[in-house]
Design an enzyme around this catalytic site. Structure first.
Site, PDB file in Angstrom:
ATOM      1  N   ASP A  66       0.862  -1.179   0.000  1.00  0.00           N
ATOM      2  CA  ASP A  66       0.000   0.000   0.000  1.00  0.00           C
ATOM      3  C   ASP A  66       0.898   1.227   0.000  1.00  0.00           C
ATOM      4  O   ASP A  66       1.715   1.394   0.909  1.00  0.00           O
ATOM      5  CB  ASP A  66      -0.908  -0.006   1.240  1.00  0.00           C
ATOM      6  CG  ASP A  66      -1.968   1.092   1.200  1.00  0.00           C
ATOM      7  OD1 ASP A  66      -1.621   2.255   0.886  1.00  0.00           O
ATOM      8  OD2 ASP A  66      -3.143   0.795   1.477  1.00  0.00           O
TER       9      ASP A  66
ATOM     10  N   ARG B 102     -13.015  -4.512  -5.408  1.00  0.00           N
ATOM     11  CA  ARG B 102     -13.629  -4.025  -6.640  1.00  0.00           C
ATOM     12  C   ARG B 102     -13.075  -4.840  -7.806  1.00  0.00           C
ATOM     13  O   ARG B 102     -11.865  -5.035  -7.917  1.00  0.00           O
ATOM     14  CB  ARG B 102     -13.344  -2.529  -6.839  1.00  0.00           C
ATOM     15  CG  ARG B 102     -14.012  -1.619  -5.809  1.00  0.00           C
ATOM     16  CD  ARG B 102     -15.524  -1.595  -5.999  1.00  0.00           C
ATOM     17  NE  ARG B 102     -16.190  -0.717  -5.030  1.00  0.00           N
ATOM     18  CZ  ARG B 102     -16.758  -1.126  -3.915  1.00  0.00           C
ATOM     19  NH1 ARG B 102     -16.719  -2.414  -3.585  1.00  0.00           N
ATOM     20  NH2 ARG B 102     -17.364  -0.282  -3.118  1.00  0.00           N
TER      21      ARG B 102
ATOM     22  N   ASP C  60     -15.677 -12.359  -5.290  1.00  0.00           N
ATOM     23  CA  ASP C  60     -16.990 -11.847  -4.898  1.00  0.00           C
ATOM     24  C   ASP C  60     -17.358 -10.630  -5.738  1.00  0.00           C
ATOM     25  O   ASP C  60     -18.506 -10.197  -5.730  1.00  0.00           O
ATOM     26  CB  ASP C  60     -17.008 -11.483  -3.411  1.00  0.00           C
ATOM     27  CG  ASP C  60     -18.415 -11.185  -2.923  1.00  0.00           C
ATOM     28  OD1 ASP C  60     -19.312 -12.014  -3.178  1.00  0.00           O
ATOM     29  OD2 ASP C  60     -18.625 -10.126  -2.307  1.00  0.00           O
TER      30      ASP C  60
ATOM     31  N   GLU D  64     -19.561  -6.569 -13.735  1.00  0.00           N
ATOM     32  CA  GLU D  64     -20.360  -7.200 -12.685  1.00  0.00           C
ATOM     33  C   GLU D  64     -21.834  -6.962 -12.990  1.00  0.00           C
ATOM     34  O   GLU D  64     -22.251  -5.804 -13.084  1.00  0.00           O
ATOM     35  CB  GLU D  64     -19.985  -6.613 -11.323  1.00  0.00           C
ATOM     36  CG  GLU D  64     -20.630  -7.339 -10.153  1.00  0.00           C
ATOM     37  CD  GLU D  64     -20.156  -6.797  -8.818  1.00  0.00           C
ATOM     38  OE1 GLU D  64     -19.295  -7.430  -8.186  1.00  0.00           O
ATOM     39  OE2 GLU D  64     -20.660  -5.712  -8.426  1.00  0.00           O
TER      40      GLU D  64
ATOM     41  N   HIS E 152     -21.412 -10.776  -5.129  1.00  0.00           N
ATOM     42  CA  HIS E 152     -21.209  -9.607  -4.268  1.00  0.00           C
ATOM     43  C   HIS E 152     -21.930  -9.778  -2.926  1.00  0.00           C
ATOM     44  O   HIS E 152     -22.751  -8.942  -2.525  1.00  0.00           O
ATOM     45  CB  HIS E 152     -21.689  -8.342  -4.977  1.00  0.00           C
ATOM     46  CG  HIS E 152     -20.916  -7.112  -4.576  1.00  0.00           C
ATOM     47  ND1 HIS E 152     -20.471  -6.180  -5.473  1.00  0.00           N
ATOM     48  CD2 HIS E 152     -20.503  -6.671  -3.362  1.00  0.00           C
ATOM     49  CE1 HIS E 152     -19.833  -5.207  -4.843  1.00  0.00           C
ATOM     50  NE2 HIS E 152     -19.844  -5.488  -3.548  1.00  0.00           N
TER      51      HIS E 152
ATOM     52  N   GLY F 121     -20.335  -8.389   1.849  1.00  0.00           N
ATOM     53  CA  GLY F 121     -20.827  -7.396   2.801  1.00  0.00           C
ATOM     54  C   GLY F 121     -22.054  -7.879   3.545  1.00  0.00           C
ATOM     55  O   GLY F 121     -22.501  -9.022   3.385  1.00  0.00           O
TER      56      GLY F 121
END
Length: 335
Positions: free
Chosen positions: A185, A246, A269, A274, A293, A296
């Site tokens: 990162d 994403r 996922d 998508e 997806h 979450g």
């Protein structure tokens, strides 16, 4: 987080989200609790759900809420705060929101818990090369001991020390499996990575050293296609890619080639596009698991989002800092 003056009056609030989701996110008991501090306007119905904003000072939004454009806000002269009972607000807010000085909060913290748990479940599956073992089993091959793998001592690479990425790192570090955790990162220093319990490395090195690569980076211009053909080729044979962030962070065509050859497993996922079109190879390859997806908050878990938004409303009315406040300067780096 910015402290604000308390609101002595009982402001008007409206809930705008998908009618199928609203009763799960904001069930009757939670709505009744909120009604002690706000006056709820009737839930909007019909083709123009935002018409109810005309008298609202607080909007509790969620999945299915239309984008808050300048035109929409022109019809909401009293609106002062948006409490989003879902994750990202990128598709909800526009520049007009910030220009009006409207306060925005997201329940992304509440949504993170289920994503972390889901990711850890996928890491467990990937550590055992579950898809490969299942494919062999379907072909009539019972894997011998030498072909079996486990989690102990596994090197896991975390792409993006985001809200979710950091929690995944924490859970991995605290596991009794003795995971070796790498993180890539650009906004994380070596010292910060050490505090997290991970080793900070470049993306090339992370891919070369990791048996499992888990993506937690937001979708930005600089992260689009970040895991391209070259990066994916660096992941060792038999490795796995997990993406709960994403879809466009990963080069779909390059990943399809790697998985078609059986060199990598993929647990996805999110995808790009998508959903994937019917007949796309990733839907049927034996070394790929594609889910719609669902990492979450789902079903009963979505109540957490409503609870978070309700608590933010209470903090806002008390003049206290908002825990989930989103500002224009941090929005570009969020998922």
């Amino acid at each position: 987080m910015t402290a604000r003056a308390a609101h002595p009056a009982r402001p008007r609030a409206v809930c705008v989200m998908d009618p199928a989701v609203a009763p799960l996110v904001l069930p009757h008991d939670l709505r009744a609790h909120l009604s002690e501090v706000v006056e709820f306007l009737p839930d909007p119905t019909g083709p123009e759900p935002l018409a109810a904003l005309a008298d609202a000072e607080i909007l509790i939004s969620g999945w299915g809420c239309p984008r808050l454009t300048a035109g929409v806000l022109a019809r909401a002269p009293r609106l002062r705060a948006v409490m989003h009972a879902a994750g990202t607000v990128k598709s909800l807010v526009s520049d007009a929101v910030w220009e009006r000085g409207i306060v925005v909060s997201s329940a992304a913290d509440a949504n993170a818990g289920p994503v972390v748990s889901y990711t850890l479940a996928l890491i467990t599956l990937a550590a055992r090369r579950t898809l490969t073992m299942a494919a062999r089993y379907d072909a009539g091959v019972w894997p011998d001991s030498a072909a079996r793998t486990g989690a102990d001592g596994l090197t896991v690479g975390i792409v993006g020390a985001s809200r979710i990425g950091r929690r995944v790192i924490d859970r991995l570090v605290r596991s009794d499996a003795g995971f070796q955790v790498l993180v890539s990162d650009p906004y994380v220093t070596d010292e910060e990575a050490r505090r997290l319990g991970a080793e900070r490395v470049g993306l090339d090195e992370l891919c070369r050293r990791s048996a499992v690569v888990s993506v937690h980076a937001p979708l930005l211009p600089e992260t689009t296609g970040l895991l391209d053909a070259r990066m994916l080729a660096l992941i060792p044979d038999g490795g796995a890619l997990i993406n709960t962030a994403r879809g466009a962070v990963v080069d779909t065509e390059a990943l399809t080639r790697e998985c078609s050859e059986g060199r990598l497993e993929a647990y996805l996922d999110v995808t790009d596009p998508e959903p994937l079109p019917s007949g796309h190879p990733l839907r049927s390859l034996p070394h790929v698991l594609v889910t719609p997806h669902i990492a979450g908050a789902q079903g009963t878990e979505t109540r957490r989002l409503g609870q978070y938004a309700a608590a933010e409303v209470a903090r806002y009315l008390a003049g206290a800092p908002l825990l989930g406040e989103v500002t224009p300067d941090v929005l570009p780096r969020l998922a």
